[in-house]
Each structure stands twice: as structure tokens, then as C-alpha cells.
Design an enzyme around this catalytic site. Structure first.
Site, PDB file in Angstrom:
ATOM      1  CD  GLU A  48      -8.265 -12.438  -3.383  1.00  0.00           C
ATOM      2  OE1 GLU A  48      -8.165 -11.531  -2.541  1.00  0.00           O
ATOM      3  OE2 GLU A  48      -9.174 -12.466  -4.230  1.00  0.00           O
ATOM      4  CG  ASN A  90      -3.003  -4.200  -4.188  1.00  0.00           C
ATOM      5  OD1 ASN A  90      -3.847  -4.205  -3.280  1.00  0.00           O
ATOM      6  ND2 ASN A  90      -3.348  -4.181  -5.470  1.00  0.00           N
ATOM      7  NE  ARG A 123      -7.490  10.660  -5.886  1.00  0.00           N
ATOM      8  CZ  ARG A 123      -8.201   9.548  -5.676  1.00  0.00           C
ATOM      9  NH1 ARG A 123      -7.759   8.621  -4.863  1.00  0.00           N
ATOM     10  NH2 ARG A 123      -9.340   9.364  -6.289  1.00  0.00           N
ATOM     11  CG  LEU A 149      -2.534   4.376  -2.108  1.00  0.00           C
ATOM     12  CD1 LEU A 149      -1.720   3.171  -1.652  1.00  0.00           C
ATOM     13  CD2 LEU A 149      -2.890   5.275  -0.920  1.00  0.00           C
ATOM     14  CG  HIS A 206      -5.393  -7.350  -9.110  1.00  0.00           C
ATOM     15  ND1 HIS A 206      -6.295  -6.311  -9.041  1.00  0.00           N
ATOM     16  CD2 HIS A 206      -5.563  -7.918 -10.325  1.00  0.00           C
ATOM     17  CE1 HIS A 206      -6.965  -6.247 -10.176  1.00  0.00           C
ATOM     18  NE2 HIS A 206      -6.549  -7.211 -10.978  1.00  0.00           N
ATOM     19  CG  ASP A 218      -4.324  -3.471 -10.189  1.00  0.00           C
ATOM     20  OD1 ASP A 218      -4.100  -3.435  -8.970  1.00  0.00           O
ATOM     21  OD2 ASP A 218      -5.462  -3.347 -10.665  1.00  0.00           O
TER      22      ASP A 218
HETATM   23  C1  GRF Z   1     -10.138  -9.174  -2.571  1.00  0.00           C
HETATM   24  O1  GRF Z   1     -10.669  -9.919  -3.615  1.00  0.00           O
HETATM   25  C2  GRF Z   1      -8.889  -8.472  -3.006  1.00  0.00           C
HETATM   26  O2  GRF Z   1      -8.119  -9.196  -3.890  1.00  0.00           O
HETATM   27  C3  GRF Z   1      -9.425  -7.236  -3.670  1.00  0.00           C
HETATM   28  O3  GRF Z   1     -10.535  -6.864  -2.887  1.00  0.00           O
HETATM   29  C4  GRF Z   1     -11.045  -7.996  -2.204  1.00  0.00           C
HETATM   30  C5  GRF Z   1     -11.017  -7.689  -0.742  1.00  0.00           C
HETATM   31  O4  GRF Z   1     -11.574  -8.717   0.034  1.00  0.00           O
HETATM   32  N1  GRF Z   1      -8.404  -6.260  -3.839  1.00  0.00           N
HETATM   33  P1  GRF Z   1     -11.329  -8.745   1.603  1.00  0.00           P
HETATM   34  O5  GRF Z   1     -11.756  -7.372   2.131  1.00  0.00           O
HETATM   35  O6  GRF Z   1      -9.888  -9.019   1.862  1.00  0.00           O
HETATM   36  O7  GRF Z   1     -12.231  -9.819   2.101  1.00  0.00           O
END
Ligand code: GRF
Length: 205
Positions: free
Chosen positions: A177, A110, A68, A96, A112, A148
Site C-alpha cells: 500500500e 481510495n 450524511r 460517501l 483498498h 470499491d
Molecule cells: C489500510 O489497510 C487501507 O488500505 C484501508 O484501511 C487501512 C488504513 O491504514 N482502507 P492506515 O490508517 O493508512 O494506516
């Protein structure tokens, strides 16, 4: 003030990436998307990034096998070469190592799809429906070595409806998001969100 140079790391369709690219078009936005990196050659987000005129490269993890850190050294080399200030993980499906996370500590976010600290990990919508929670949502957080678990920068929620399926809930959370990631990146780029020193449990600001 100079705009911060941002790299977005993806593995798939990149809809959050697109939301960040759109937000960064505004003159007063404090960050510019300088680079998109995918660890998967087939990520459809790569095409979307290139269509938007953004340099998009593949650093495939597969040839590195179990090593990794070797993959991450290649990734880090590219980020350094592009003078990246901030890294945004957006559907980047690769754990990571502490080495990389520490290197980008306080400079890596990130997103989530859950209201952390609930539902860390995968299949968050399915698990939220099963748990019968009244609200579900999304969180942007600083990346720390534990998955997370980093301090929260932005979070917002939607009501869970009795009629919801995994797909309908996912769709409404995705709208959340796309709204909160640009806000979180703005806060970090403007210096209004900071990772507290290790051991300080009082939050981000
Ligand atoms: C999203 O739901 C994000 O929160 C998660 O993976 C998904 C990615 O979607 N970590 P995209 O590739 O941004 O459309």
C-alpha cells in the site's frame, strides 16, 4: 507546473497518509499535501500529520447523525476553502454519498487492501486466507458511487505463505500500500491517470 493541492481523509492511524506525506517531500513530486481531515477526533493520524507540519482538522460525523450529506457539505466546504484539487481516502471509514462522489469525480482516490475486484469491503486479509488465494495485495482506484468498484490506477501483490496469519499478511500488504499510493497519486496529479467517461469499460488510461 503548479503542484496539485491534496487533502487526505483519514479515520485512524494514517500510515498511508504518512507514505503520501513522505513522497510529497520530493521537489519533483507533482502534488503537495495541503490538508488532512479526520472524521474521528481520536484518530492517531492527526498527530502524525501535525508533527509533519500539515494542517490537520477534525470534522466529526457524529453530530450530523443520519444526515450524511450534511456532514459531506461541511467536509466539501473545508476542501473548497483550502483550494483542494485532489482527495485521497486513506483508511477513511465512512461511506460517501453519490452527491460527494460525483462532486469529486475523477479527482478522488481510495486505497483498498485487496486485489480488486476480489474482496471488496471489510476483513480482506481474513477472507483471502480463507479463500486460499496464492497472491493477495492492494489496489488504488478512482472513487465511484459503488463501493470499491472504481477503475484501478495502481495494484500490486505479494505471495500468500502457508504460515501467514491475518496479521503477517496485513503487514506485507501494508508495505505494498505504502509503495503504490504515492505512485497512483503521482499518476493522477500528472494527468497520466484519468477516470474514463461513464459507460467506457476500457480502463483508466
Ligand atoms: C489500510 O489497510 C487501507 O488500505 C484501508 O484501511 C487501512 C488504513 O491504514 N482502507 P492506515 O490508517 O493508512 O494506516
Amino acid at each position: 507546473m503548479r503542484k496539485k493541492r491534496v487533502a487526505i481523509l483519514i479515520s485512524g492511524r494514517g500510515s498511508n497518509m504518512t507514505a503520501l506525506i513522505e513522497a510529497a517531500k520530493a521537489d519533483d513530486y507533482p502534488a503537495e499535501i495541503a490538508l488532512v481531515v479526520s472524521n474521528r477526533p481520536d484518530a492517531s493520524g492527526l498527530g502524525r500529520a501535525r508533527d509533519a507540519g500539515i494542517a490537520a482538522v477534525v470534522i466529526d460525523h457524529a453530530p450530523f447523525g443520519e444526515d450524511r450529506e450534511a456532514f459531506e457539505r461541511a467536509l466539501d466546504g473545508k476542501l473548497q476553502a483550502c483550494r483542494i484539487d485532489i482527495v485521497c481516502l486513506a483508511g477513511f471509514m465512512r461511506l460517501l454519498t453519490p452527491w460527494f462522489v460525483t462532486r469529486w469525480s475523477g479527482r478522488m482516490l481510495n486505497i483498498h487492501p485487496a486485489l480488486l475486484p476480489r474482496f471488496k469491503g471489510l476483513h480482506t486479509h481474513r477472507r483471502a486466507l480463507k479463500a486460499g488465494v496464492p497472491r493477495h495485495g492492494a489496489t488504488v482506484h478512482f472513487v465511484v458511487p459503488e463501493m470499491d468498484a472504481g477503475p484501478i490506477v495502481e495494484q500490486d501483490s505479494v505471495e500468500v505463505r502457508a504460515s501467514d496469519t491475518e496479521a503477517t499478511l496485513a503487514e506485507r500488504v501494508l508495505e505494498v500500500e505504502h509503495r503504490i499510493y504515492p505512485r497512483a497519486l503521482r499518476a493522477l496529479a500528472e494527468g497520466n491517470a484519468k477516470l474514463p467517461p461513464a459507460g467506457d469499460k476500457d480502463g483508466v488510461n
